[in-house]
Design a protein around this motif. Sequence first.
Motif, short mmCIF file in Angstrom:
data_model
loop_
_atom_site.label_atom_id
_atom_site.label_comp_id
_atom_site.label_asym_id
_atom_site.label_seq_id
_atom_site.Cartn_x
_atom_site.Cartn_y
_atom_site.Cartn_z
N GLN A 216 0.83 -1.20 0.00
CA GLN A 216 0.00 0.00 0.00
C GLN A 216 0.87 1.26 0.00
O GLN A 216 1.72 1.44 0.86
N PRO B 7 0.79 5.72 -1.50
CA PRO B 7 -0.13 6.81 -1.86
C PRO B 7 0.24 7.51 -3.16
O PRO B 7 1.37 7.41 -3.66
N THR C 216 -4.68 5.49 -2.16
CA THR C 216 -3.65 4.48 -1.94
C THR C 216 -4.02 3.24 -2.76
O THR C 216 -5.19 3.00 -3.04
N TRP D 190 0.96 11.19 4.91
CA TRP D 190 1.34 9.78 4.81
C TRP D 190 2.10 9.33 6.06
O TRP D 190 1.87 8.24 6.57
#
Length: 289
Positions: free
Chosen positions: A56, A58, A100, A271
Amino acid sequence: MSNQGLIIEERSRDIGDFLVGRLIPFRKKRMVGPFIFIDHMTPTIMKPGKYMDIDQHPHIGLSTLTYMLEGEIMHKDSIGSHQRISPGSVNWMVAGKGVTHTERTPDDMRGGTEFIVHGYQIWVALPKHLEEIEPEFYHFDALELPNWKEGGTDFTLIAGKGYGKESPLPVHSDLFMVELKNKERYELQIKGELRGEIGICVVDGEITACGNSILKGNMLVSKTEDNCSIVLEPNTHLLLFGGIPFPEERYIYWNFVSSSKDKIEAAKKQWRNKQFPNVPNDNSYVTMP
């Protein structure tokens, strides 16, 4: 070659089990039209126990375009999209104000057989007034994209407009991405068919442009208005991409693209503090460098 012409050699780097060739950004050419980032996932044999697992991470201010030549990837994102991509099909994710996603080898391919992964990961910057739109995701199968033949050469319009045709991808600026494959020598017409800056990426084979021989793994950057003759030698595979450049500069840090340095700093903080939306049922997290 024109004064604007530039030949860029693919720069290889390792990311885990993959060898990736970066084309742009390049120190002398940061963007080609609205295209700001192109990674070539060079053909990689994935042996049993070796898989793609991009955790994962962004994005802001851009759209991602994934185009596979061989192999398959499963895309999941924080919008709730869950889409397998196969060769010839396209995944188009609009990050906008923030999204994401993960990219992994599909579960049914994690057995005892080996397979090849080969494709392109591409980022297209969004126009300034659309950088903070809501995230979106689209998928188009190969048969949904415009395909045609000219002089024995196969054309596919992956994105945008070109050669009097339009791709179904909902792009946000004046751009194009075209794939060409030929068996016999072919002189390519660009002037009047495409608009703006152009990157000509040699996936396989060889082209001749204004007396220069450009081989597999290299890219020519020029303008569609230039008069340089481009000849595809037999058995060549090309990607053409580009479009009209934006009037403003774009900044890039890690996975973030924006016309504003402040927005990138805000995304970095977001983030680090784990304030981005999450991919459902995925707790992975890529630390920002």
